[in-house]
Design an enzyme around this catalytic site. Structure first.
Site, PDB file in Angstrom:
ATOM      1  N   SER A  85       0.834  -1.197   0.000  1.00  0.00           N
ATOM      2  CA  SER A  85       0.000   0.000   0.000  1.00  0.00           C
ATOM      3  C   SER A  85       0.877   1.260   0.000  1.00  0.00           C
ATOM      4  CB  SER A  85      -0.949  -0.050   1.198  1.00  0.00           C
ATOM      5  OG  SER A  85      -2.035   0.850   1.041  1.00  0.00           O
ATOM      6  N   HIS A 237      -7.474  -6.030   0.583  1.00  0.00           N
ATOM      7  CA  HIS A 237      -6.298  -5.166   0.556  1.00  0.00           C
ATOM      8  C   HIS A 237      -5.197  -5.654   1.498  1.00  0.00           C
ATOM      9  CE1 HIS A 237      -3.990  -1.585  -0.123  1.00  0.00           C
ATOM     10  NE2 HIS A 237      -4.107  -1.149   1.117  1.00  0.00           N
TER      11      HIS A 237
END
Length: 257
Positions: A85, A237
């Site tokens: 990320s 995610h």
């Protein structure tokens, strides 16, 4: 700036950069597994974990921070750099800035394009709703977060940053004021005049929208022409937490390539 880091194992280096609101602790389990074959270095990025807090927060600065760590530990050019990320964007920035210091790049569930950070609004509202001056228990903090964040797993992840200081008051490991102020910079696009030509692995969660088909076909290859995109099915995610065995195997195989 001297970043806080932890080191495990021996062998060719694998450096791991966490995501927004994360710390090196988030990667300890996988780091231990990779450390049987690699020298694994898990890092706290600036304004996170036990690394220094500063008013400034940008990918250019974080790339410089990582370069300082590489110099401190005499790393390169055989390093595999992995980032998730926000850490993935730091890793991309570093690879494009200092390609000679790396052998390969791994990016976990993020693309180089501009990210609309509006999806972080509830998290920021929840974190800023926790009154550290009057906080007595972790349960009180969770109650404050829950007014803005319904997902228990997300709240538990965020609460890992909460700790008691020597005077028994609570504090955040992350620099909440700086991260709140610089959220647009955290969503910034990664660009470069020259691509990173060495091998790059992008790993996306099958349930996540952070790497789109357009990213896979155009955005990623433009900057990383020697890249491949792999999908971890049924992962969101936080794919390294949801599907650790699959992530372990993908990175272990790529780091040996």
């Amino acid at each position: 700036m001297q970043l806080h880091f932890r080191e495990l194992g021996q062998g060719t280096p694998l450096v791991i950069l966490h995501g927004l609101f994360g710390t090196s602790d988030n990667w300890q389990t996988l780091a231990k597994r990779w450390s049987t074959t690699h020298r694994v270095i898990v890092v706290d990025l600036r304004n996170h974990g036990r690394s220094p807090h500063t008013p400034e927060h940008s990918y250019e600065l974080m790339s410089q921070d990582v370069l300082g760590l590489f110099d401190q530990l005499s790393l390169g050019p055989d390093v595999t750099l992995l980032g998730h990320s926000m850490g993935g964007k730091v890793a991309m920035r570093f690879a494009l800035d200092h390609p000679a210091r790396l052998a390969r790049l791994v990016v976990m569930d993020i693309a180089p394009r501009l990210s609309d950070m509006g999806h972080q609004d509830d998290i920021l509202a929840g974190l800023n709703a926790v009154n550290l001056a009057t906080l007595q228990t972790r349960q009180e903090a969770d109650t404050a977060l829950a007014q803005h964040i319904s997902n228990l797993g997300v709240r538990q992840f965020l609460l890992k940053n909460l700790y008691r200081q020597d005077d028994n008051t609570f504090a955040w490991r992350q620099n909440l004021a700086a991260l709140t102020a610089h959220m647009p910079a955290i969503g910034a696009e990664i660009t470069a005049p020259q691509p990173f030509l060495k091998p790059a692995l992008f790993v996306r969660g099958g349930k996540s929208g952070y790497i789109s088909t357009e990213d896979k076909l155009y955005g990623i290859p433009a900057l990383f022409p020697n890249s491949q995109v792999e999908t971890v099915v049924d992962a969101g995610h936080w794919l390294h937490a949801e599907k650790p065995d699959e992530v372990y195997a993908l990175i272990a195989a790529f780091a040996r390539s």
